[in-house]
Design a protein around this motif. Structure first.
Motif, short mmCIF file in Angstrom:
data_model
loop_
_atom_site.label_atom_id
_atom_site.label_comp_id
_atom_site.label_asym_id
_atom_site.label_seq_id
_atom_site.Cartn_x
_atom_site.Cartn_y
_atom_site.Cartn_z
N LEU A 70 -92.70 -35.48 1.77
CA LEU A 70 -92.82 -36.92 2.07
C LEU A 70 -92.63 -37.77 0.81
N ARG A 71 -92.32 -39.04 1.05
CA ARG A 71 -92.25 -39.99 -0.07
C ARG A 71 -93.63 -40.67 -0.15
N VAL A 72 -94.27 -40.51 -1.30
CA VAL A 72 -95.65 -40.98 -1.43
C VAL A 72 -95.71 -42.10 -2.47
N ALA A 77 -94.87 -33.48 -2.74
CA ALA A 77 -94.09 -34.56 -2.13
C ALA A 77 -92.61 -34.44 -2.47
N ALA A 78 -91.78 -35.14 -1.66
CA ALA A 78 -90.35 -35.21 -1.98
C ALA A 78 -90.14 -36.18 -3.14
N HIS A 79 -90.94 -37.25 -3.11
CA HIS A 79 -90.83 -38.23 -4.19
C HIS A 79 -92.16 -38.98 -4.33
N VAL A 80 -92.57 -39.25 -5.56
CA VAL A 80 -93.79 -40.03 -5.79
C VAL A 80 -93.43 -41.27 -6.59
N THR A 81 -93.86 -42.43 -6.08
CA THR A 81 -93.73 -43.66 -6.86
C THR A 81 -95.14 -44.07 -7.28
N VAL A 82 -95.32 -44.16 -8.58
CA VAL A 82 -96.65 -44.49 -9.12
C VAL A 82 -96.66 -45.96 -9.54
N ALA A 110 -91.69 -57.38 -7.01
CA ALA A 110 -90.83 -58.54 -7.25
C ALA A 110 -89.37 -58.10 -7.39
N ALA A 111 -89.16 -56.92 -7.97
CA ALA A 111 -87.78 -56.52 -8.28
C ALA A 111 -87.14 -55.58 -7.26
N ALA A 112 -87.95 -54.87 -6.46
CA ALA A 112 -87.33 -53.84 -5.60
C ALA A 112 -88.21 -53.48 -4.42
N GLU A 113 -87.61 -52.77 -3.48
CA GLU A 113 -88.35 -52.21 -2.33
C GLU A 113 -88.48 -50.71 -2.60
N HIS A 114 -89.70 -50.19 -2.50
CA HIS A 114 -89.92 -48.77 -2.77
C HIS A 114 -90.33 -48.09 -1.47
N PRO A 115 -89.43 -47.35 -0.83
CA PRO A 115 -89.75 -46.74 0.45
C PRO A 115 -90.85 -45.69 0.31
N ALA A 116 -91.74 -45.63 1.31
CA ALA A 116 -92.82 -44.64 1.27
C ALA A 116 -93.19 -44.23 2.69
N ASP A 117 -93.56 -42.94 2.84
CA ASP A 117 -94.05 -42.46 4.14
C ASP A 117 -95.58 -42.51 4.17
N VAL A 118 -96.19 -42.42 2.99
CA VAL A 118 -97.66 -42.40 2.88
C VAL A 118 -98.05 -43.27 1.68
#
Ligand SMILES: Cc1cc2nc3c(=O)[nH]c(=O)nc-3n(C[C@H](O)[C@H](O)[C@H](O)COP(=O)(O)OP(=O)(O)OC[C@H]3O[C@@H](n4cnc5c(N)ncnc54)[C@H](O)[C@@H]3O)c2cc1C
Length: 533
Positions: free
Chosen positions: A177-179, A199-204, A364-372
Motif C-alpha cells: 500500500l501507499r502510506v 508498504a509499496a511507498h511511504v510519504t513522510v 501547497a506544492a503537490a498531491e500525494h496519493p495514499a491508501d492509508v
C-alpha cells in the motif's frame, strides 16, 4: 435511585501507575475501584500497538522494583522491550497480584466532584456508574490523550486512518500500500522504518526534524540479565537517587572544556552505545547553547554520513531547537530509511499540508496519493487526560478553570482546592523527563503512605496549601528557565496543541532531589498541606 457504591479509593487508569496504586491501596486493607477506558490492562502499552513500538529505556530498568520475586521471575528478552513484551509483563503483573477483579474495563471516568460535607469524591463514568470514595487517584498517564490535528477534509479520506496511539488490535496489513505518515516524533521515528519494509511507498510529512540516536537493540545476554538480578537492590537504589531514574549517571564534565578530540571520542562512544544516555555525554549540554551545539552538530554529521542525498539529509537535520529540549528519539534504521527509493520526505514547513483529499494528502506544492494515513502526531501531554475529566473541587471550582493559564500543583501530587485528589506523575513532578517507572513507583508509594497516615490519624482530608503551591510552581519555573528546555516548541511546554498555555510542565530538578523533597515534606507532617479532621 440506586444507592451509590462506596469505596475507600477510586483509581483512574490501569497502566503501570494504576496497577501498582491498586496493589498498594489494597495492601492497606482499603476497598478500591479502578476504572479503565481500555478493555485490558497496560495503559500506553495497551494502546500503542503501531509497528516498531518499543520502549527507549532498557528493559531491566523499565520494570517494577516493588516485588523482588517479580524482579527475579520475569525474563526480559531484549535490551529494549517491544510493546507486546511490556504488555505481556503488565498482564502477568495483573494476574500475579490478582488485580483484575477490582478493575472495571471499558469504562471512562467522565466526572468527579468533591462533596465537602462528607469529604468524598463522587465519581461518574460513561457507563452510568456513580460511586463515592474518600480518595481519588488519577493514574491517567502523561501521554494518553491522542492528538489528531484538524486537517481540512480529513473525514473525506476514503482509506483507513490510524493514530499510532490508537492502533487497531488486530494489526494493519500495509503490504503493497501507499502510506502517508504524518509526524516525525518518537512514534513516527520508530514506525517509519518498519512501515517502509511493508508498504509499496511511504510519504513522510515532517514538521520538525528531531534528533535520534540508534538503539542498537539486541537480545538480552543471559549473563547480563543474571548480573542485574543479582545486584538489583543496589542498582534500583542508584536509579532512585539519580537525576533521570536511569542507571547511567551521566558525565558531569563540561563539553566546552573538553577539547575537540576528547569531545568527539565521548560522543562517538555514546553513539556506539546507543540510547537516550547520549544526552549524558556532558553536564552542560542541557544548559549551555554552545555546549549543546557541539552535541547537536555531532548528530547532524551522523545524518549526513548515513543519508545519501545531501538535500534530504539537510531536511532531516534539526536546526530549530537544541538537542534534548524535545524528547530525544531512539531508532532502528530511521535515517537510512530515507535512502530507499520508495520513501519520500515532505518538509511541511516549506510545503504545508493544505488538506486531506479522498485519495491522499495535498500540500501547497503537490498531491500525494495514499491508501492509508498514519497519524504519528503525539499527545495532549500531561494535562490532556486530566482535563478531559470534568473535575470540580471545593466551592464548585473546576480544574479546567483553575488550570486555564496552565497547570498548578504542589509537588505534582495535589492541586489546591481539590482535597484528597492525588495525581500520579502530575505536572510539576519529574514524570516525562525520567524513567517513568521510577517516578510512578515513587508517587504511588508516597500517596499510599500518606493515605495510611491520614487514616491512622483520623484525618478526613488533605489539601495543598495555595502558598506552598505558588512557591513550588515558582521553583519549577525558575529551574526550567535556567535550562535550554524553554527554547523549544515542545509538548513539554504544550506547544503542540493550538491554544494550550505555554508553561513548562515537568520538574527538571531530577528524580533524586525531588524524592528527597517529597520525603522531607511527609516527614515534617505534610508541610505545605492542610489537613482537616
Ligand atoms: C509510544 C510511547 C513510548 C513511550 N516510551 C517511554 C519510554 O521509553 N520510557 C519511559 O519512561 N516512558 C515512556 N513512555 C511513557 C509511558 O506512558 C510511561 O512510561 C508509562 O507507561 C505510563 O504509565 P501510566 O500508568 O502512568 O499511564 P498510561 O500507561 O498512559 O495509562 C493510563 C491509563 O489511564 C486510562 N485513562 C485515562 N483517562 C481515563 C479516564 N477518564 N477514565 C478511565 N481511564 C482513563 C487510559 O486509557 C490509560 O490506559 C512512552 C509513552 C508512549 C506513548
Amino acid at each position: 435511585m440506586t444507592p451509590q457504591a462506596r469505596y475507600d479509593a477510586v483509581v483512574v487508569g490501569a497502566g503501570f501507575a494504576g496497577l501498582y496504586m491498586l496493589h498498594r491501596l489494597r495492601g492497606l486493607g482499603l476497598s478500591v475501584r479502578v476504572f479503565e477506558t481500555g478493555d485490558g490492562v497496560g495503559g500506553t502499552w495497551y494502546w500503542n500497538r503501531y509497528p516498531g513500538a518499543r520502549c527507549d529505556v532498557e528493559s531491566m530498568q523499565y520494570s517494577y522494583s516493588f516485588s523482588p520475586e517479580l524482579e527475579q521471575e520475569w525474563e526480559w528478552t531484549e535490551r529494549y522491550p517491544s510493546q507486546p513484551e511490556i504488555l505481556r509483563y503488565l498482564e502477568h503483573v495483573a494476574d500475579r497480584f490478582d488485580l483484575r477483579r477490582d478493575i472495571r474495563f471499558g469504562t471512562r471516568v467522565t466526572r468527579a466532584a468533591y462533596d465537602e460535607t462528607e469529604h468524598v469524591w463522587r465519581v461518574e463514568t460513561d457507563r452510568g456508574d456513580r460511586v463515592a470514595a474518600r480518595h481519588l487517584v488519577t493514574a491517567v498517564g502523561c501521554l494518553s490523550a491522542a492528538r489528531v490535528p484538524d486537517f481540512p477534509g480529513a473525514a473525506s479520506f476514503r482509506g483507513p486512518s490510524h493514530h499510532t496511539g490508537r492502533w487497531p488490535h488486530e494489526g494493519v496489513d500495509l503490504t503493497g500500500l501507499r502510506v502517508a505518515v504524518i509526524g516525525t516524533g518518537s512514534s513516527g521515528i520508530q514506525s517509519i522504518p518498519v512501515i517502509a519494509e511493508q508498504a509499496a511507498h511511504v510519504t513522510v510529512f515532517q514538521r520538525t526534524p528531531n534528533y535520534s540516536v540508534p538503539a542498537w537493540n539486541r537480545p538480552l545476554e543471559p549473563e547480563y540479565q543474571s548480573w542485574v538480578k543479582a545486584n538489583y537492590p543496589g542498582l534500583r537504589r542508584a536509579m532512585r537517587e539519580s537525576h533521570t531514574g536511569l542507571l547511567d549517571p551521566g558525565n558531569p564534565g563540561s563539553a566546552l572544556e573538553a577539547g575537540d578530540e576528547k569531545r568527539a571520542r565521548e560522543f562517538e562512544a555514546r553513539w556506539a552505545k546507543g540510547g537516550v544516555t547520549f544526552l549524558g555525554a556532558y553536564g552542560d549540554i542541557g544548559i549551555s547553547s554552545e555546549a549543546n551545539e557541539h552535541a547537536a552538530e555531532f548528530v547532524r554529521a551522523k545524518i549526513r554520513e548515513i543519508v545519501a542525498d545531501p538535500e534530504v539529509a539537510e531536511k532531516l537535520s534539526p536546526r530549530n531547537h537544541p538537542l534534548g529540549t524535545k524528547r530525544i528519539c531512539v531508532d532502528t534504521g530511521y535515517y537510512a530509511t530515507f535512502n530507499r527509493p520508495d520513501v519520500t520526505l515532505v518538509d511541511v514547513r516549506e510545503d504545508p499540508i493544505v488538506e486531506i483529499t479522498p485519495t491522499g494528502v495535498r500540500t501547497a506544492a503537490a498531491e500525494h496519493p495514499a491508501d492509508v494515513i498514519v497519524y504519528a502526531t503525539g499527545y495532549d501531554a500531561m494535562t490532556g487526560p486530566l482535563l478531559a475529566i470534568d473535575i470540580t473541587g471545593k466551592g464548585g471550582l473546576s480544574l479546567r478553570r483553575k488550570w486555564e493559564a496552565g497547570p498548578r500543583t504542589y509537588l505534582g501530587l495535589m492541586t489546591a482546592g481539590f482535597p484528597n485528589l492525588f495525581t500520579v506523575t502530575g505536572p510539576g513532578s519529574p514524570s516525562v523527563l525520567s524513567n517513568m517507572i521510577v517516578s510512578i513507583e515513587q508517587h504511588v508509594e508516597w500517596i499510599a503512605d500518606c493515605v495510611a497516615r491520614l487514616r491512622a490519624g483520623g484525618v478526613a482530608a488533605i489539601d495543598a496549601d495555595p502558598l506552598a503551591e505558588d512557591a513550588w510552581m515558582a521553583h519549577v519555573n525558575e529551574i526550567a528557565g535556567q535550562t535550554l528546555f524553554v527554547r523549544a516548541d515542545s509538548w513539554y511546554l504544550g506547544a503542540n496543541i493550538p491554544g494550550k498555555p505555554r508553561v513548562f510542565m515537568p520538574y527538571v530538578g531530577g528524580v533524586g532531589v525531588y524524592r528527597e523533597k517529597c520525603d522531607q515534606v511527609a516527614a515534617a507532617g505534610y508541610e505545605g498541606f492542610v489537613l482537616s479532621s
